[in-house]
Design a protein around this motif. Sequence first.
Motif, mmCIF file in Angstrom:
data_model
loop_
_atom_site.group_PDB
_atom_site.id
_atom_site.type_symbol
_atom_site.label_atom_id
_atom_site.label_comp_id
_atom_site.label_asym_id
_atom_site.label_seq_id
_atom_site.Cartn_x
_atom_site.Cartn_y
_atom_site.Cartn_z
ATOM 1 N N TYR A 93 27.190 5.637 -3.212
ATOM 2 C CA TYR A 93 28.568 5.558 -3.710
ATOM 3 C C TYR A 93 29.417 6.639 -3.053
ATOM 4 O O TYR A 93 30.543 6.397 -2.639
ATOM 5 N N ASP B 148 24.235 4.480 -6.452
ATOM 6 C CA ASP B 148 24.281 3.433 -7.477
ATOM 7 C C ASP B 148 23.003 2.614 -7.376
ATOM 8 O O ASP B 148 22.770 1.914 -6.382
ATOM 9 N N GLY C 2 22.001 -0.360 -12.295
ATOM 10 C CA GLY C 2 23.333 -0.096 -12.854
ATOM 11 C C GLY C 2 23.549 1.351 -13.251
ATOM 12 O O GLY C 2 24.479 1.670 -13.995
ATOM 13 N N ARG D 22 24.102 5.412 -12.015
ATOM 14 C CA ARG D 22 24.572 6.238 -10.899
ATOM 15 C C ARG D 22 23.849 7.571 -10.962
ATOM 16 O O ARG D 22 23.974 8.302 -11.941
ATOM 17 N N TYR E 112 20.488 19.601 -11.362
ATOM 18 C CA TYR E 112 21.812 19.779 -10.746
ATOM 19 C C TYR E 112 21.793 20.865 -9.668
ATOM 20 O O TYR E 112 22.162 20.602 -8.520
ATOM 21 N N MET F 247 31.502 17.487 -6.671
ATOM 22 C CA MET F 247 31.916 16.121 -7.018
ATOM 23 C C MET F 247 33.272 15.778 -6.405
ATOM 24 O O MET F 247 33.489 14.660 -5.926
ATOM 25 N N GLY G 253 34.190 12.954 -3.632
ATOM 26 C CA GLY G 253 35.316 12.035 -3.773
ATOM 27 C C GLY G 253 36.189 12.032 -2.529
ATOM 28 O O GLY G 253 36.599 10.975 -2.041
ATOM 29 N N ASP H 40 32.800 7.724 -15.515
ATOM 30 C CA ASP H 40 31.833 6.675 -15.167
ATOM 31 C C ASP H 40 30.619 6.689 -16.099
ATOM 32 O O ASP H 40 29.819 5.752 -16.092
ATOM 33 N N ALA H 41 30.493 7.740 -16.911
ATOM 34 C CA ALA H 41 29.413 7.843 -17.892
ATOM 35 C C ALA H 41 28.030 7.702 -17.246
ATOM 36 O O ALA H 41 27.068 7.311 -17.901
ATOM 37 N N GLY H 42 27.942 8.030 -15.966
ATOM 38 C CA GLY H 42 26.642 7.972 -15.295
ATOM 39 C C GLY H 42 26.200 6.568 -14.943
ATOM 40 O O GLY H 42 25.053 6.350 -14.559
ATOM 41 N N LEU H 43 27.120 5.614 -15.061
ATOM 42 C CA LEU H 43 26.787 4.223 -14.770
ATOM 43 C C LEU H 43 27.459 3.790 -13.475
ATOM 44 O O LEU H 43 28.540 4.270 -13.126
ATOM 45 N N ALA H 44 26.809 2.881 -12.771
ATOM 46 C CA ALA H 44 27.304 2.419 -11.479
ATOM 47 C C ALA H 44 28.471 1.455 -11.662
ATOM 48 O O ALA H 44 28.705 0.940 -12.753
ATOM 49 N N GLY H 45 29.188 1.240 -10.571
ATOM 50 C CA GLY H 45 30.147 0.148 -10.543
ATOM 51 C C GLY H 45 31.606 0.535 -10.661
ATOM 52 O O GLY H 45 32.473 -0.272 -10.367
ATOM 53 N N THR H 46 31.923 1.770 -11.116
ATOM 54 C CA THR H 46 33.314 2.185 -11.160
ATOM 55 C C THR H 46 33.629 2.998 -9.901
ATOM 56 O O THR H 46 32.726 3.427 -9.193
ATOM 57 N N ASP H 47 34.908 3.198 -9.637
ATOM 58 C CA ASP H 47 35.303 4.005 -8.480
ATOM 59 C C ASP H 47 36.171 5.168 -8.944
ATOM 60 O O ASP H 47 37.288 5.365 -8.477
ATOM 61 N N ALA H 48 35.605 5.936 -9.875
ATOM 62 C CA ALA H 48 36.386 6.977 -10.551
ATOM 63 C C ALA H 48 36.639 8.197 -9.689
ATOM 64 O O ALA H 48 37.444 9.047 -10.061
ATOM 65 N N LEU H 49 35.973 8.330 -8.529
ATOM 66 C CA LEU H 49 36.267 9.458 -7.647
ATOM 67 C C LEU H 49 37.479 9.184 -6.760
ATOM 68 O O LEU H 49 37.964 10.078 -6.078
ATOM 69 N N VAL H 50 37.950 7.950 -6.774
ATOM 70 C CA VAL H 50 39.081 7.580 -5.914
ATOM 71 C C VAL H 50 40.269 7.099 -6.745
ATOM 72 O O VAL H 50 41.416 7.425 -6.451
#
Lengths: 139, 398
Positions: free
Chosen positions: A66, A91, A95, A97, B149, B160, B164, B260-270
């Motif tokens: 990602y 990703d 599902g 990240r 981390y 992070m 981005g 994004d709550a640690g879940l894939a599929g969003t583009d919250a860094l952009v």
Amino acid sequence: MTEPTRWLPEPDDSNRPFFDGARAGVLKLQRCDDCGGWMFPVRRRCQHCGSTALQWANASGRGTVYAHGQLQREYHVRHRGALPVIMAQVDLAEGVRMNTNLVGVSPADVHVGMVVSVDFEHSESGEAIAVFRPAGTPS
Amino acid sequence: MLAAEGTGEDAMTHPMNGAAAICGLGITAMGRVYRDAEDLAAEAVYLALEDAGLPKSELDGLLINAGVTNGVSIPLHITLGLRELNVLTFMQGYGSSAGQMIQYAAMAVANGLANYICCVFADDPLKEGVRTGDAYAGGARRNAMSGLYPVYGFMGALPMYALGARRHMDLYGTTQDQLGAVAIGQRRWAAMNPRATKREPLDLAGYHASPWVVEPFHILDCCLVSNGGVAVIVTTPERARDLRQPAVYVRGFAQAHQHDAGLAGTDALVHTPAAKAGPRALAMAGVSRNDVTQCQIYDCYTYTVIATLEDYGFCAKGEGGPFVADGKLAPGGALPTNTGGGELSSFYMWGMTPITEAVIQGRGHGGERQQSNDVILVSGNGGVLNYHSTLVLSPHAA
């Protein structure tokens, strides 16, 4: 003889399956028995449906990059002599990240959307962490 | 005239448009000021009262936000000897907090909960003999899982944001020089700001020579780390007009938050929450983006400015690099932005940095850096582009 420096605090009951899995070469993530949703890092309650019926399960270890960047400063013993460390958010097919590192690739060749698969890096003190490399490349 | 006053003159005016004003501003010394956050907060409040010409006995509201050291909280009112208050709480929305405090204070004074509410922020991350960068890298107690981390290099928010920025470069062709244009333009503003920490000239060569932290970020892509305190007093427009300083009206505001709550599929860094909050705040103010005469944008990193201006709609998503590259944000540019030097070059007081400059500009007190101030768009940003507040400020009543 000095003991090799640990990378991480000792695992505890909440996260031991993850690290045992890593040492055995398996990416373990929590999955919800009720809705089938996956999550990472450790949760006590499903992020998707709120259930507390979470189990550790084997993940595919496949994902896409990602975002990525190059760590150019040492913040940890593992970075010594290893800069730049390629930092990435991957990703996963499940599902989730994951914050991780990429290995087996030159920084200039990393790109958003790159298909990667999990690998494991072992410390001298016997720990293992999940890293990712371009899919299809040997570890 | 205000719809809130019941004139009915403009039925379309939002009831909160211009229903509050900023009447006091207190800024302590900034940077390596080795005093604790609570003392800096107390001084900022006294400075704001003096600035406003308001006796302490009139202050009946206090909203408190602490920075990374979490060094100030409710007991501040005891330190200040404020024995009776009508509004008092501690608030936390990270870098969006300062803008949020102004919003809640505006709603409170407009609805009669209190007359004069002081919003205060203070932080003291810099300790004698400790490296600046370590102040924000975090020394949290970790278990094996959170211990990953630092093992991977994810120390604090910086990596992070760097990821981005790099994603933005991969997707849209944004260049290192374009990131640098933000830092260079703001340094030119800082040269005209006596309060700014870094005022020496900066050019592209100097920017490129700055050491890497996490590529694509040089040190000069990153904000300063500062000790200090800021206080802002909010009151009704009528009360503000009776005080010492020119009133700066709170014309519009909004918040939006995402993770994004640690879940894939969003583009919250952009794609940041500014895209939602910006239009809402402008609509409340009854103005359009084209009416904005200057911006004070939360600039924890150069990339934050580019992403926020895109999401506010000043250019399309992905075009922020070329948009800033021509010096548009710098002195003499078409969209004066971060006219005090911002967090990159003046001082880092979380969301109070853009607000302080907006108040100075709104009063017309910017001196040689004063810009057209009819509509000032102010952003606050916390987490990693997660928590957002927008303010629209103006010297003009609604």
